[in-house]
Design an enzyme around this catalytic site. Structure first.
Site, PDB file in Angstrom:
ATOM      1  N   LYS A  93      -5.399  -1.429 -11.843  1.00  0.00           N
ATOM      2  CA  LYS A  93      -6.799  -1.064 -12.022  1.00  0.00           C
ATOM      3  C   LYS A  93      -7.514  -2.226 -12.705  1.00  0.00           C
ATOM      4  CE  LYS A  93      -9.719   2.796 -13.499  1.00  0.00           C
ATOM      5  NZ  LYS A  93     -10.824   1.963 -13.943  1.00  0.00           N
ATOM      6  N   ASP A 101     -10.854  -4.072 -14.423  1.00  0.00           N
ATOM      7  CA  ASP A 101     -12.008  -3.741 -15.259  1.00  0.00           C
ATOM      8  C   ASP A 101     -13.215  -4.513 -14.751  1.00  0.00           C
ATOM      9  OD1 ASP A 101     -13.510  -2.656 -17.243  1.00  0.00           O
ATOM     10  OD2 ASP A 101     -12.628  -3.806 -18.880  1.00  0.00           O
ATOM     11  N   GLU A 154      -6.279  -2.902 -17.222  1.00  0.00           N
ATOM     12  CA  GLU A 154      -6.835  -1.616 -17.633  1.00  0.00           C
ATOM     13  C   GLU A 154      -5.886  -0.456 -17.365  1.00  0.00           C
ATOM     14  OE1 GLU A 154     -11.036   0.843 -17.050  1.00  0.00           O
ATOM     15  OE2 GLU A 154     -10.511  -0.795 -15.713  1.00  0.00           O
TER      16      GLU A 154
END
Length: 365
Positions: free
Chosen positions: A26, A28, A166
């Site tokens: 993931k 950011d 993240e």
């Protein structure tokens, strides 16, 4: 060119277990659907606006994908080569950036899904098949790439934590692309834990001011911890810790953190969870876990929260190994995957039919 009004969004949750899931890092950054046609790229943000003018350094993606729609994240790296939302915000907040801003805050595009290829929509195909076609396109440029996905959830999450990312997004291998929030995608934040020393508190906003011991015999400020802290817990600290006129932090906390603070001698130790440390050494998204009466300030390693201690250099998503084979080339045994080359050369074999959202949900990813 039909594109969904909003991208497919993950639901917050815990790491799924068992087969049938793929895992991606993931990032950011800024989520965008990129639609290419006639030599230009539209970059459609969550709210529906076209931000292509804000990112002229990504315009050449249209040369590699003459006509299609991809799902991606625009990221900007900080001085430690970690994705920084505050840096990418400097770019998307300026629809017509001056050349010096483009040079000083370069961006990268992390591509992770394919919605349309030529005239054929692929949103009705399962996730693993969309990724298969996407990987076959070999979209690699100076400012973009397609990071791999993996089948080891725990390993991928651990790799994300080690790399300062993240977290991860878990995706059902058989899930179709549905605009809006879906439980077929689950976002899991990477968190770290550590022990810190209480140096004060603020009653008005129910928070502890915490730090780690340093060589000077004072505390290095690590942040304000309020999430997870109950009124009862704060009341217990106030009853057990004696107020002091002296601030135990050197340098002292920022003014907005220290406002109305009540200082105390640095004796109480608590365990906290946080996503990562900022360049200045502050915890991001800290959360109170528990008191540690079994420990004293002398037990805390001053280097345990050194923001540079875990800096392993610039991130290369292709080089991060979560301890599993690259699942972008592995299919579940029960799924008969057709030839990727045949799919890429014959878009009509992919199928069509854009999935409309089940509702109007447009919450943050």
């Amino acid at each position: 060119m039909a594109v969904p009004l909003t991208p497919m969004l993950p639901t917050p949750g815990t790491l799924p277990e068992g087969p049938g899931w793929g895992f991606e890092f993931k990032w950011d950054g800024m989520r965008t659907l990129i639609a290419t046609a006639d030599g230009r790229a539209r970059m459609i943000a969550r709210g529906g606006g076209d931000y292509a003018s804000a990112f002229p350094d990504l315009a050449d993606i249209a040369d590699q994908l003459p006509e299609g729609v991809i799902d991606a994240e625009i990221i900007a790296l900080d001085a430690s080569a970690r994705p920084s939302f505050s840096r990418v915000a400097k770019r998307f907040s300026n629809r017509h950036p001056p050349p010096d801003l483009v040079r000083s805050v370069p961006v990268n595009l992390m591509i992770f899904d394919l919605l349309r290829l030529g005239d054929a929509e692929v949103v009705g195909q399962p996730y693993w098949r969309r990724r298969e076609v996407l990987d076959a396109l070999e979209l690699v440029g100076e400012r973009w790439l397609v990071p791999p996905w993996h089948d080891d959830g725990a390993g991928t999450l651990a790799a994300a934590l080690d790399a300062g990312l993240e977290g991860v997004v878990a995706k059902r291998l058989d899930s179709r692309y549905v605009a809006g929030r879906s439980r077929d995608w689950v976002k899991v934040k990477a968190v770290d834990t550590g022990d810190v020393v209480v140096g004060g508190w603020r009653t008005a906003i129910r928070s502890l001011l915490v730090g780690t011991p340093n060589a000077a015999g004072t505390l290095t400020y690590r942040g304000r911890v309020g999430s997870g802290l109950t009124d009862a817990e704060l009341g217990r600290f106030r009853a057990e810790l004696a107020p002091s006129d002296a601030c135990p932090f050197d340098p002292p906390p920022p003014g907005d953190h220290a406002r109305d603070a009540i200082w105390t001698a640095p004796v109480a130790v608590v365990e906290v969870a946080f996503s990562h440390l900022t360049r200045s050494g502050l915890m991001r998204h800290p959360r109170y876990v528990r008191a540690r009466p079994d420990k004293t300030a002398a037990d805390i390693d001053p280097a345990a929260m050194d923001p540079g201690a875990s800096d392993s250099g610039p991130i290369d998503p292709r080089a991060i190994d979560p301890g599993a084979s690259d699942s972008s080339t592995i299919a579940p045994a029960a799924i008969d995957r057709s030839s990727t080359d045949a799919i890429a050369s014959d878009p009509d074999a992919i199928g069509s039919g854009l999935i409309e959202p089940d509702g109007d949900e447009t919450g943050e990813s």
